[in-house]
Scaffold this motif. Structure first.
Motif, PDB file in Angstrom:
ATOM      1  N   SER A  29      10.741  -4.336  -3.965  1.00  0.00           N
ATOM      2  CA  SER A  29      11.050  -3.659  -5.026  1.00  0.00           C
ATOM      3  C   SER A  29      10.482  -2.320  -4.943  1.00  0.00           C
ATOM      4  N   THR A  30      11.155  -1.211  -4.703  1.00  0.00           N
ATOM      5  CA  THR A  30      10.415   0.229  -4.433  1.00  0.00           C
ATOM      6  C   THR A  30      11.397   1.241  -5.131  1.00  0.00           C
ATOM      7  N   ILE A  31      10.891   2.416  -5.506  1.00  0.00           N
ATOM      8  CA  ILE A  31      11.623   3.681  -5.782  1.00  0.00           C
ATOM      9  C   ILE A  31      11.958   4.748  -4.653  1.00  0.00           C
ATOM     10  N   ALA A  32      11.258   4.088  -3.559  1.00  0.00           N
ATOM     11  CA  ALA A  32      11.415   5.018  -2.315  1.00  0.00           C
ATOM     12  C   ALA A  32      11.382   4.081  -1.169  1.00  0.00           C
ATOM     13  N   PRO A  33      12.822   3.863  -0.869  1.00  0.00           N
ATOM     14  CA  PRO A  33      13.320   2.732   0.349  1.00  0.00           C
ATOM     15  C   PRO A  33      12.700   3.228   1.404  1.00  0.00           C
ATOM     16  N   PHE A  34      12.245   2.077   2.316  1.00  0.00           N
ATOM     17  CA  PHE A  34      11.821   2.399   3.708  1.00  0.00           C
ATOM     18  C   PHE A  34      12.133   1.134   4.619  1.00  0.00           C
ATOM     19  N   ASP A  35      12.006   1.303   5.878  1.00  0.00           N
ATOM     20  CA  ASP A  35      12.075   0.186   6.719  1.00  0.00           C
ATOM     21  C   ASP A  35      11.254  -0.588   6.819  1.00  0.00           C
ATOM     22  N   CYS A  36      11.360  -2.148   6.309  1.00  0.00           N
ATOM     23  CA  CYS A  36      10.319  -3.156   6.291  1.00  0.00           C
ATOM     24  C   CYS A  36      10.100  -3.766   7.773  1.00  0.00           C
ATOM     25  N   GLU A  37      11.170  -3.708   8.365  1.00  0.00           N
ATOM     26  CA  GLU A  37      11.358  -4.257   9.859  1.00  0.00           C
ATOM     27  C   GLU A  37      10.432  -3.582  10.718  1.00  0.00           C
ATOM     28  N   GLU A  38      10.148  -2.279  10.634  1.00  0.00           N
ATOM     29  CA  GLU A  38       9.051  -1.807  11.441  1.00  0.00           C
ATOM     30  C   GLU A  38       7.817  -2.134  11.258  1.00  0.00           C
ATOM     31  N   ILE A  39       7.520  -2.330  10.042  1.00  0.00           N
ATOM     32  CA  ILE A  39       6.316  -2.801   9.618  1.00  0.00           C
ATOM     33  C   ILE A  39       6.031  -4.085  10.183  1.00  0.00           C
ATOM     34  N   ILE A  40       6.741  -5.029  10.091  1.00  0.00           N
ATOM     35  CA  ILE A  40       6.913  -6.457  10.473  1.00  0.00           C
ATOM     36  C   ILE A  40       6.855  -6.562  11.931  1.00  0.00           C
ATOM     37  N   SER A  64       0.841  -1.080   0.069  1.00  0.00           N
ATOM     38  CA  SER A  64       0.026  -0.137   0.012  1.00  0.00           C
ATOM     39  C   SER A  64       0.812   1.129   0.048  1.00  0.00           C
ATOM     40  N   ARG A  65       2.203   1.206   0.199  1.00  0.00           N
ATOM     41  CA  ARG A  65       3.296   2.400   0.336  1.00  0.00           C
ATOM     42  C   ARG A  65       3.263   2.786  -1.427  1.00  0.00           C
ATOM     43  N   GLU A  66       3.541   4.178  -1.302  1.00  0.00           N
ATOM     44  CA  GLU A  66       3.768   4.911  -2.428  1.00  0.00           C
ATOM     45  C   GLU A  66       5.290   4.425  -2.919  1.00  0.00           C
ATOM     46  N   GLY A  67       5.029   4.171  -4.317  1.00  0.00           N
ATOM     47  CA  GLY A  67       6.534   3.872  -4.894  1.00  0.00           C
ATOM     48  C   GLY A  67       6.671   2.270  -4.765  1.00  0.00           C
ATOM     49  N   VAL A  68       6.298   1.439  -4.182  1.00  0.00           N
ATOM     50  CA  VAL A  68       6.318  -0.044  -4.092  1.00  0.00           C
ATOM     51  C   VAL A  68       5.993  -0.888  -5.405  1.00  0.00           C
ATOM     52  N   LEU A  69       6.744  -1.205  -6.125  1.00  0.00           N
ATOM     53  CA  LEU A  69       6.308  -1.929  -7.190  1.00  0.00           C
ATOM     54  C   LEU A  69       5.913  -3.225  -7.005  1.00  0.00           C
ATOM     55  N   TYR A  70       6.630  -4.040  -6.305  1.00  0.00           N
ATOM     56  CA  TYR A  70       5.936  -5.607  -5.762  1.00  0.00           C
ATOM     57  C   TYR A  70       6.720  -5.785  -4.205  1.00  0.00           C
ATOM     58  N   CYS A  71       6.293  -6.929  -3.638  1.00  0.00           N
ATOM     59  CA  CYS A  71       7.064  -7.545  -2.669  1.00  0.00           C
ATOM     60  C   CYS A  71       6.837  -8.963  -2.655  1.00  0.00           C
TER      61      CYS A  71
END
Length: 146
Positions: free
Chosen positions: A120-131, A81-88
């Motif tokens: 895969s994203t054009i705007a990197p962020f911390d996935c660990e915080e989401i998990i 749902s994040r902006e810039g995410v192509l897929y995960c």
């Protein structure tokens, strides 16, 4: 003692007996109707009987793999749902199988160190915080003496 039946429950004599309720949120009638922990706990010979209840993610069971898969699923939905995410995607390994069927603890410890989600994203962020957010929703409590 997850797999014991009523006849085996009768042969248990102990000071304290704690049983995990395998049904997490009571959101599946078929699973709920199959749950026999209340009959099993009533047959155990113990003055101190307790039920461990784990919930928080709206999962159907409180099993390790159920919770693991749902943390992954809910985290991936949030990531997508994040902006810039192509897929995960996630690498889904059945850890219980490695421990209990393969009896390979070295392999288990090696695999749990691997990244669980790749994005895969054009705007990197911390996935660990989401998990971590979803892990933090899980809670267990010991229900009043049975």
């Amino acid at each position: 003692m997850g797999g014991i039946d009523e006849s085996q429950s009768e042969s248990i004599y102990t000071k304290v007996f704690l049983i995990e309720d395998p049904i997490a949120e009571d959101n599946d009638d078929l699973l709920k109707n199959k749950n026999n922990i209340y009959s099993r706990i009533s047959l155990v010979n113990s003055y101190n009987k307790f039920i461990l209840k784990t919930e928080g993610l709206n999962t159907k069971t409180s099993g390790t793999m159920t919770l693991t898969i749902d943390i992954l699923r809910q985290s991936m939905n949030e990531i997508l749902s994040r902006e810039g995410v192509l897929y995960c995607s996630s690498e889904m390994t059945f850890f219980e199988e490695i421990v209990f069927k393969e009896n390979d603890l070295d392999k288990f410890f090696e695999l749990i160190g691997s990244p669980v989600i790749k994005v895969s994203t054009i705007a990197p962020f911390d996935c660990e915080e989401i998990i971590k957010c979803f892990i933090d929703k899980i809670y267990s409590e010991i229900l009043i003496r049975w």
